[in-house]
Structures are given as C-alpha cells and as structure tokens.
Scaffold this active site. Structure first.
Site, PDB file in Angstrom:
ATOM      1  N   TYR A   1       3.226   3.990  14.117  1.00 47.42           N
ATOM      2  CA  TYR A   1       3.414   2.758  14.889  1.00 47.42           C
ATOM      3  C   TYR A   1       4.892   2.364  14.885  1.00 47.42           C
ATOM      4  O   TYR A   1       5.573   2.496  13.857  1.00 47.42           O
ATOM      5  CB  TYR A   1       2.622   1.601  14.267  1.00 47.42           C
ATOM      6  CG  TYR A   1       1.145   1.527  14.628  1.00 47.42           C
ATOM      7  CD1 TYR A   1       0.569   2.359  15.584  1.00 47.42           C
ATOM      8  CD2 TYR A   1       0.327   0.580  14.010  1.00 47.42           C
ATOM      9  CE1 TYR A   1      -0.787   2.250  15.892  1.00 47.42           C
ATOM     10  CE2 TYR A   1      -1.015   0.463  14.318  1.00 47.42           C
ATOM     11  CZ  TYR A   1      -1.572   1.308  15.262  1.00 47.42           C
ATOM     12  OH  TYR A   1      -2.901   1.188  15.564  1.00 47.42           O
TER      13      TYR A   1
ATOM     14  N   ARG B   1       0.835  -1.213   0.000  1.00 45.28           N
ATOM     15  CA  ARG B   1       0.000   0.000   0.000  1.00 45.28           C
ATOM     16  C   ARG B   1       0.866   1.258   0.000  1.00 45.28           C
ATOM     17  O   ARG B   1       0.625   2.189  -0.779  1.00 45.28           O
ATOM     18  CB  ARG B   1      -0.924  -0.019   1.210  1.00 45.28           C
ATOM     19  CG  ARG B   1      -1.730   1.270   1.375  1.00 45.28           C
ATOM     20  CD  ARG B   1      -2.798   1.158   2.451  1.00 45.28           C
ATOM     21  NE  ARG B   1      -2.302   0.759   3.762  1.00 45.28           N
ATOM     22  CZ  ARG B   1      -3.089   0.583   4.831  1.00 45.28           C
ATOM     23  NH1 ARG B   1      -4.400   0.742   4.736  1.00 45.28           N
ATOM     24  NH2 ARG B   1      -2.565   0.214   5.989  1.00 45.28           N
TER      25      ARG B   1
ATOM     26  N   GLU C   1     -13.478  -5.269  15.640  1.00 49.08           N
ATOM     27  CA  GLU C   1     -13.141  -3.932  15.139  1.00 49.08           C
ATOM     28  C   GLU C   1     -14.446  -3.300  14.653  1.00 49.08           C
ATOM     29  O   GLU C   1     -15.337  -4.002  14.174  1.00 49.08           O
ATOM     30  CB  GLU C   1     -12.134  -4.071  13.995  1.00 49.08           C
ATOM     31  CG  GLU C   1     -11.593  -2.759  13.454  1.00 49.08           C
ATOM     32  CD  GLU C   1     -10.467  -2.988  12.446  1.00 49.08           C
ATOM     33  OE1 GLU C   1      -9.489  -3.692  12.776  1.00 49.08           O
ATOM     34  OE2 GLU C   1     -10.582  -2.462  11.321  1.00 49.08           O
TER      35      GLU C   1
HETATM   36  C1  3EB Z   1      -5.414  -0.533  14.398  1.00 48.24           C
HETATM   37  O1  3EB Z   1      -5.918   0.289  15.138  1.00 48.24           O
HETATM   38  C2  3EB Z   1      -6.308  -1.640  13.915  1.00 48.24           C
HETATM   39  O2  3EB Z   1      -4.345  -0.829   7.859  1.00 48.24           O
HETATM   40  O3  3EB Z   1      -5.933   0.323   6.929  1.00 48.24           O
HETATM   41  C3  3EB Z   1      -7.673  -0.392  11.540  1.00 48.24           C
HETATM   42  C4  3EB Z   1      -8.086   0.406  10.469  1.00 48.24           C
HETATM   43  C5  3EB Z   1      -6.531  -1.162  11.418  1.00 48.24           C
HETATM   44  C6  3EB Z   1      -7.362   0.435   9.274  1.00 48.24           C
HETATM   45  C7  3EB Z   1      -5.459  -0.291   7.892  1.00 48.24           C
HETATM   46  C8  3EB Z   1      -5.826  -1.141  10.210  1.00 48.24           C
HETATM   47  C9  3EB Z   1      -6.226  -0.347   9.147  1.00 48.24           C
HETATM   48  O4  3EB Z   1      -4.220  -0.512  14.052  1.00 48.24           O
HETATM   49  C10 3EB Z   1      -6.071  -2.043  12.517  1.00 48.24           C
END
Ligand code: 3EB
Length: 321
Positions: free
Chosen positions: A195, A144, A315
């Site tokens: 992150y 991505r 989620e």
């Molecule tokens: C998180 O909070 C959960 O990679 O597009 C949530 C929403 C999550 C979008 C993405 C990943 C994505 O990290 C995971």
C-alpha cells in the site's frame, strides 16, 4: 469443511464443546458469551452478534488435543495444528503493546513446535480513533511490523477489526502449523504490504489468503472489503460495498483454484464467512447479499464491528473448502 480442520458455528453449551477431545478452539462473541474459562482453548471476542444469539465458533482438529499455557500464550495442539491466543493491555500506547505482543509471538513460535502462522486475527478497541498517522490502526501496523521483525517467513492471512467496548486490550489469536503455507494475493487488489504512503507510515503486514501446506485444510481468507487496487470504492454505500467485497472474494477463490484446483469453485456450503458490519441498520442488506450468493444453510455470522478505514462499512473473512 476439510478433515484436518473443521470450523463451524454451533449452538451448544460451552462445557460440552470443550469436553470433545478433538476440540482445538472455541470462540464466543459478544456480551452473552462467557467472558473467560479456565480452559486455554476458549476465547471471547467482544463483538456483538447482529443475528440474535451468537453461536460459538468451533475449530476441530484431526486427533486428540493437548492444551496449556506458555508465558502469556494460551495454546492447544493436535500434532499438526496449533491454536494460540494472547491478550495484552495497551497501557496507553497501542503501537508499543502491539510490538510487544508480536515480539512475544515470535519468541513463542520459536519454541512452540508450530512455527508457521497461517492465519491471525487482531481485535482492539476504537480502531479508527486518532488523526492521520496517529490513528490507532496505523499505530497498530507500526507495532505489528516492528514486533514481527524478521520473525515471520511470510505474512499470514489476517483480520484487524475494531471493537467498541472501551477495553484497551489487544486480542490476538491464530492458527499455526508445522508446515508452511503459501500466501496468496488478490488479483483485483494491491498487496496490502505494498500500500502507498497515504495509508500510513507502515504498510499492513498480511497476505490476502493462505493456502495451507498441511493437507486437508481450507483456504484461509483475510478480512476482505470494498478495496480495489488500494482504494476504497463506494464510500458509505453498503450495497455496492457488499457487491465489491464479494467480487474480491470470488477473485481470490478463483486465484486460489489456479494453485489448488481441488478447492470448491464458488463460495457456498463449504465456506464459512464472518461479516463485520459497522452499522446495525445495514443488517437487512447484508442478509440479502448473503442470501443471494450463498445456498441456504451456508454458515455465516454477522458481528457489529469497526472496520479499519472510516469509509468502509463492511468486511468479510472466512474459510473456504
Ligand atoms: C484492506 O483490504 C482492509 O491489517 O491485518 C483487512 C484484513 C484489512 C487485514 C490487517 C486489514 C488487515 O486493507 C483492511
């Protein structure tokens, strides 16, 4: 729901929905929904509804909609907003397929007339298969970011969720606008794009929500889970994960209202939520959490799905306002 885009879950024949001139998009869920349709506005996501027959998700625009196909992209637009969708065969390498899809998207956005992606959904099979940096979600994040390159002015709100249908096809669909939106972060969470390395070689390219610049659009809320800071809380505990997820959603809405005070102060009848649930057995806890927090009749849909961290059981994404 707002005037420029009305999103709903509704039960009606697909042909009747697609006959409506303001219909921008219709999304079906699970094996009972039609797999495809000649109409570019229709897309099926193979996630099974856990609450009986899934309704269709409908997106209505503000005026007459024109639809068509450009290259691999199906699209529909009303003069202010555009729905676009693409499906890509993985061909053995989810990172390469994702990179190609996002690179094609950047090219499409350059000519579509709706260059600003406000919200994007990504669905693919077996999202946590593979170990460490070989995990498919991590490979997806690499592809991505490479495919986006410098082609996005800011990160859209997003969802990335795993199917379990064994079909190695990446499905992407989105809402784009003529005007840019404002990406928002969640004060309880580290921005996903920051992150730390432990979650993979490429941090995820999304914002926690988008506040649209186009008047009359709801707040667009990314997939939200029991993540505080950058860590998963309450591993394997569904009720606590649901509580933490709603705390995150509440914090996001409160933060969005600092920027846009017209938004309703709490999730409710003006919100539309989609719950992605790993284990069917946890449906009663999800129903209880929704009933405790939302008024009767507030639209929600529960889908059987895989979340991108193995310790996350649930989620939630959606629209608000
Ligand atoms: C998180 O909070 C959960 O990679 O597009 C949530 C929403 C999550 C979008 C993405 C990943 C994505 O990290 C995971």
């Amino acid at each position: 729901m707002s005037a420029a885009l009305r999103v709903a879950y509704e039960r009606a024949p697909l042909a009747d929905l697609l006959a409506q001139p303001d219909m921008l998009a219709v999304i079906g869920f699970g094996a009972a929904a039609p797999a495809s349709h000649g109409d570019p506005r229709y897309l099926r996501v193979d996630l099974e509804p856990l609450d009986g027959d899934a309704p269709f998700e409908t997106w209505r625009g503000a005026g007459d909609v024109a639809a068509g196909r450009t290259g691999a992209f199906a699209h529909a637009e009303d003069g202010r907003l555009q729905f676009a969708a693409v499906e890509v065969e993985e061909g053995g390498d989810v990172a390469a397929a994702t990179e190609a899809a996002y690179a094609a998207l950047v090219d499409f956005l350059a000519v579509s007339g709706y260059p600003h992606v406000l919200r994007i959904w990504n669905y693919f099979d077996a999202i946590t298969e593979g170990e460490d940096d070989g995990e498919r979600y991590r490979r997806f994040c690499v592809g991505r970011a490479r495919g986006m390159g410098e082609g996005f002015a800011s990160f859209p709100a997003a969802t990335a969720i795993g199917r379990r249908d064994g079909r190695r096809v990446l499905q992407i669909y989105l809402l784009a606008a003529r005007e840019p939106g404002t990406p928002l972060e969640n004060p309880r969470q580290v921005a996903a794009w920051r992150y730390p390395r432990q979650y993979g070689p490429q941090s995820p390219s999304f914002a926690r929500a988008t506040l649209a610049g186009t008047p009359g659009l709801p707040l667009m809320i990314s997939g939200t889970a029991s993540v505080v800071g950058h860590e998963t809380l309450h591993a394997e505990r569904i009720e606590a994960q649901l509580a933490e997820t709603f705390a995150n959603l509440d914090a996001l809405v409160a933060h969005a209202r600092e920027v846009s005070p017209r938004l309703p102060s709490a999730l409710g009848a003006d919100s539309l939520l989609k719950v992605y649930l790993r284990h069917r057995a946890h449906l009663p806890q999800v129903r209880a959490a929704l009933a405790a927090r939302l008024p009767a009749g507030a639209p929600s849909l529960v889908l059987h799905a895989e979340v991108c961290r193995r310790d996350l059981l649930v989620e939630i994404d959606g629209f608000h306002g």
